[in-house]
Design a protein around this motif. Structure first.
Motif, mmCIF file in Angstrom:
data_model
loop_
_atom_site.group_PDB
_atom_site.id
_atom_site.type_symbol
_atom_site.label_atom_id
_atom_site.label_comp_id
_atom_site.label_asym_id
_atom_site.label_seq_id
_atom_site.Cartn_x
_atom_site.Cartn_y
_atom_site.Cartn_z
ATOM 1 N N ILE A 1 -6.845 105.424 22.968
ATOM 2 C CA ILE A 1 -8.098 105.855 23.591
ATOM 3 C C ILE A 1 -9.144 104.761 23.517
ATOM 4 N N SER A 2 -9.292 104.154 22.352
ATOM 5 C CA SER A 2 -10.246 103.054 22.226
ATOM 6 C C SER A 2 -9.869 102.185 21.036
ATOM 7 N N LEU A 3 -10.445 101.019 21.032
ATOM 8 C CA LEU A 3 -10.277 100.064 19.950
ATOM 9 C C LEU A 3 -11.670 99.669 19.506
ATOM 10 N N GLU A 4 -11.934 99.767 18.211
ATOM 11 C CA GLU A 4 -13.215 99.321 17.685
ATOM 12 C C GLU A 4 -12.997 98.052 16.878
ATOM 13 N N ILE A 5 -13.888 97.083 17.074
ATOM 14 C CA ILE A 5 -13.855 95.841 16.312
ATOM 15 C C ILE A 5 -15.176 95.764 15.567
ATOM 16 N N VAL A 6 -15.100 95.569 14.249
ATOM 17 C CA VAL A 6 -16.290 95.506 13.402
ATOM 18 C C VAL A 6 -16.097 94.431 12.336
ATOM 19 N N ASP A 7 -17.186 94.113 11.646
ATOM 20 C CA ASP A 7 -17.071 93.310 10.432
ATOM 21 C C ASP A 7 -17.512 94.206 9.273
ATOM 22 N N LEU A 8 -17.487 93.694 8.067
ATOM 23 C CA LEU A 8 -17.811 94.541 6.916
ATOM 24 C C LEU A 8 -19.287 94.893 6.816
ATOM 25 N N THR A 9 -20.169 94.196 7.545
ATOM 26 C CA THR A 9 -21.584 94.555 7.513
ATOM 27 C C THR A 9 -21.862 95.795 8.360
ATOM 28 N N CYS A 10 -20.998 96.058 9.319
ATOM 29 C CA CYS A 10 -21.157 97.177 10.258
ATOM 30 C C CYS A 10 -22.500 97.129 10.987
ATOM 31 N N SER A 11 -23.049 95.935 11.172
ATOM 32 C CA SER A 11 -24.308 95.781 11.900
ATOM 33 C C SER A 11 -24.079 95.635 13.402
ATOM 34 N N TRP A 12 -22.819 95.592 13.789
ATOM 35 C CA TRP A 12 -22.435 95.536 15.195
ATOM 36 C C TRP A 12 -21.056 96.174 15.347
ATOM 37 N N CYS A 13 -20.734 96.511 16.567
ATOM 38 C CA CYS A 13 -19.424 97.103 16.870
ATOM 39 C C CYS A 13 -19.097 96.777 18.324
ATOM 40 N N GLU B 1 -16.518 98.004 21.219
ATOM 41 C CA GLU B 1 -15.564 99.065 21.530
ATOM 42 C C GLU B 1 -14.906 98.774 22.869
ATOM 43 N N VAL B 2 -13.586 98.763 22.862
ATOM 44 C CA VAL B 2 -12.806 98.591 24.078
ATOM 45 C C VAL B 2 -12.264 99.971 24.432
ATOM 46 N N HIS B 3 -12.698 100.504 25.556
ATOM 47 C CA HIS B 3 -12.311 101.844 25.980
ATOM 48 C C HIS B 3 -11.078 101.793 26.870
ATOM 49 N N HIS B 4 -10.280 102.841 26.834
ATOM 50 C CA HIS B 4 -9.107 102.895 27.711
ATOM 51 C C HIS B 4 -9.513 102.983 29.176
ATOM 52 N N GLU B 5 -10.782 103.302 29.436
ATOM 53 C CA GLU B 5 -11.271 103.352 30.822
ATOM 54 C C GLU B 5 -11.609 101.960 31.348
ATOM 55 N N ASN B 6 -11.193 100.908 30.613
ATOM 56 C CA ASN B 6 -11.420 99.529 31.031
ATOM 57 C C ASN B 6 -12.891 99.115 30.991
ATOM 58 N N VAL B 7 -13.562 99.547 29.928
ATOM 59 C CA VAL B 7 -14.942 99.154 29.683
ATOM 60 C C VAL B 7 -15.022 98.619 28.261
ATOM 61 N N VAL B 8 -15.760 97.529 28.093
ATOM 62 C CA VAL B 8 -16.034 96.978 26.775
ATOM 63 C C VAL B 8 -17.521 97.191 26.514
ATOM 64 N N THR B 9 -17.838 97.744 25.342
ATOM 65 C CA THR B 9 -19.242 97.978 24.988
ATOM 66 C C THR B 9 -19.543 97.293 23.674
ATOM 67 N N PHE B 10 -20.617 96.524 23.648
ATOM 68 C CA PHE B 10 -21.061 95.864 22.430
ATOM 69 C C PHE B 10 -22.324 96.563 21.952
ATOM 70 N N TYR B 11 -22.322 96.973 20.697
ATOM 71 C CA TYR B 11 -23.459 97.633 20.058
ATOM 72 C C TYR B 11 -23.927 96.762 18.911
ATOM 73 N N SER B 12 -25.231 96.690 18.702
ATOM 74 C CA SER B 12 -25.725 95.970 17.521
ATOM 75 C C SER B 12 -27.069 96.524 17.089
ATOM 76 N N MET B 13 -27.499 96.085 15.911
ATOM 77 C CA MET B 13 -28.763 96.526 15.352
ATOM 78 C C MET B 13 -29.916 95.626 15.786
ATOM 79 N N LYS B 14 -29.641 94.584 16.542
ATOM 80 C CA LYS B 14 -30.734 93.691 16.972
ATOM 81 C C LYS B 14 -31.299 94.066 18.320
#
Length: 155
Positions: free
Chosen positions: A128-140, A142-155
């Protein structure tokens, strides 16, 4: 057990027999097998499930910044793959940053540089999706199966 306690549990692999079947996509490109075996490690089974559970609790429920990219046609040519690679570069994650790819039952650890360079290999083998994070979890990412990549961050 805390996230850093899992660092010693990540396993390296040298050939396909050492990989869980859910990660066989790492050897789909035989030319990359040696490269990836030296630059990735994995958790499987209960340890992977627990790591995903613990890190998911650390990921904020909402981020300040969000940007998405449609990647539905990106596998059609090297030029399209490179466009996504450039977009990932703009996320400004240091290339030497350890990142964790959270799949359904497995976790792959590598450097951000390796993910960016081979994002297409890592991304097309998701449920369904793949999440890529680091240990700070200040960003994420997400690669969705619907062929969308979303970048989230705290900045």
């Amino acid at each position: 057990m805390y996230l850093t306690d899992y660092e010693s549990k990540f396993r390296r692999w040298e050939n396909y027999a050492e990989l869980p079947s859910g990660l066989f996509f790492l050897i789909d490109e035989s030319a990359l097998e040696t490269y990836l075996s030296k630059r990735t490690s994995f958790l499987k089974g209960f340890e992977a499930t627990e790591f995903i559970r613990l890190i998911s609790k650390e990921i904020p429920k909402s981020f300040v910044y969000e940007v998405a990219l449609d990647i539905s046609g990106s596998c059609k040519s090297d030029k399209e793959v490179a466009k996504v690679r450039d977009w990932l570069f703009q996320c400004k994650i240091p290339f030497d940053q350890d990142v964790y790819m959270l799949y359904d039952e497995h976790v792959i650890k590598t450097k951000w540089k390796v993910f960016v360079k081979h994002w297409d290999l890592f991304s097309w083998s998701i449920g369904i999706s793949l999440e890529i994070v680091d240990l700070t979890c200040s960003w994420c990412l997400e690669v969705h199966h619907e062929n969308v990549v979303t970048f989230y961050s705290m900045k």
